[in-house]
Scaffold this motif. Structure first.
Motif, PDB file in Angstrom:
ATOM      1  N   LEU A  17      39.837  12.318 -14.840  1.00  0.00           N
ATOM      2  CA  LEU A  17      39.333  12.150 -16.199  1.00  0.00           C
ATOM      3  C   LEU A  17      37.948  12.787 -16.305  1.00  0.00           C
ATOM      4  O   LEU A  17      37.327  13.122 -15.302  1.00  0.00           O
ATOM      5  N   ALA A  44      45.989   6.809 -15.874  1.00  0.00           N
ATOM      6  CA  ALA A  44      45.055   7.730 -16.525  1.00  0.00           C
ATOM      7  C   ALA A  44      44.904   7.411 -18.005  1.00  0.00           C
ATOM      8  O   ALA A  44      43.779   7.329 -18.523  1.00  0.00           O
ATOM      9  N   GLN A  48      41.472   5.901 -19.571  1.00  0.00           N
ATOM     10  CA  GLN A  48      40.798   6.716 -20.584  1.00  0.00           C
ATOM     11  C   GLN A  48      40.637   5.940 -21.884  1.00  0.00           C
ATOM     12  O   GLN A  48      39.581   6.004 -22.516  1.00  0.00           O
ATOM     13  N   GLN A  49      41.656   5.197 -22.294  1.00  0.00           N
ATOM     14  CA  GLN A  49      41.558   4.415 -23.526  1.00  0.00           C
ATOM     15  C   GLN A  49      40.437   3.375 -23.412  1.00  0.00           C
ATOM     16  O   GLN A  49      39.649   3.196 -24.337  1.00  0.00           O
ATOM     17  N   ASP A  52      37.115   5.099 -23.619  1.00  0.00           N
ATOM     18  CA  ASP A  52      36.862   5.469 -25.017  1.00  0.00           C
ATOM     19  C   ASP A  52      36.421   4.253 -25.831  1.00  0.00           C
ATOM     20  O   ASP A  52      35.551   4.354 -26.691  1.00  0.00           O
TER      21      ASP A  52
END
Length: 116
Positions: A17, A44, A48-49, A52
């Motif tokens: 990432l 992943a 990533q979420q 974010d």
């Protein structure tokens, strides 16, 4: 199932990432645990979420970190998204009472928590 090897120059278990996986010391650092990714095919995307959703947060793989974190789920590694703080007071002031608080230390997952 074990995730793919880390991209060149990144830590073991890195998911590739934009935010590299963190390496932490087990020195009693207080953290707020935001999310745990436990599904191998979705690591992943899940990490990533969570990154974010929590700008400035970091991630780690719990079986490669401190014993105060649960190392696996159903035999699979766990990726945790977290934020470290300089003290438990700073963590409590920033996050409030509803967060999941842990200490990065060489203790048990059952005893390495704190509350505000």
């Amino acid at each position: 199932m074990v995730p793919a090897p880390a991209p060149a120059g990144r830590g073991v278990g890195d998911l590739g990432l934009a935010t590299p996986i963190s390496t932490v010391g087990c020195t009693g650092t207080p953290i707020v645990l935001y999310s745990s990714a436990i599904t191998p095919g979705a690591y992943a995307a899940d990490v990533q979420q969570a990154l974010d959703d929590h700008p400035g947060a970091s991630s780690l793989r719990t079986d490669q970190a401190c014993s105060s974190l649960t190392p696996s789920s159903d035999g699979n590694p766990i990726y945790a998204v977290f934020r470290a703080y300089p003290s438990t007071g700073a963590a409590c002031a920033a996050e409030g009472t509803g967060a999941s608080f842990r200490l990065l230390e060489s203790g048990s997952p059952d005893t390495s928590t704190f509350s505000c």
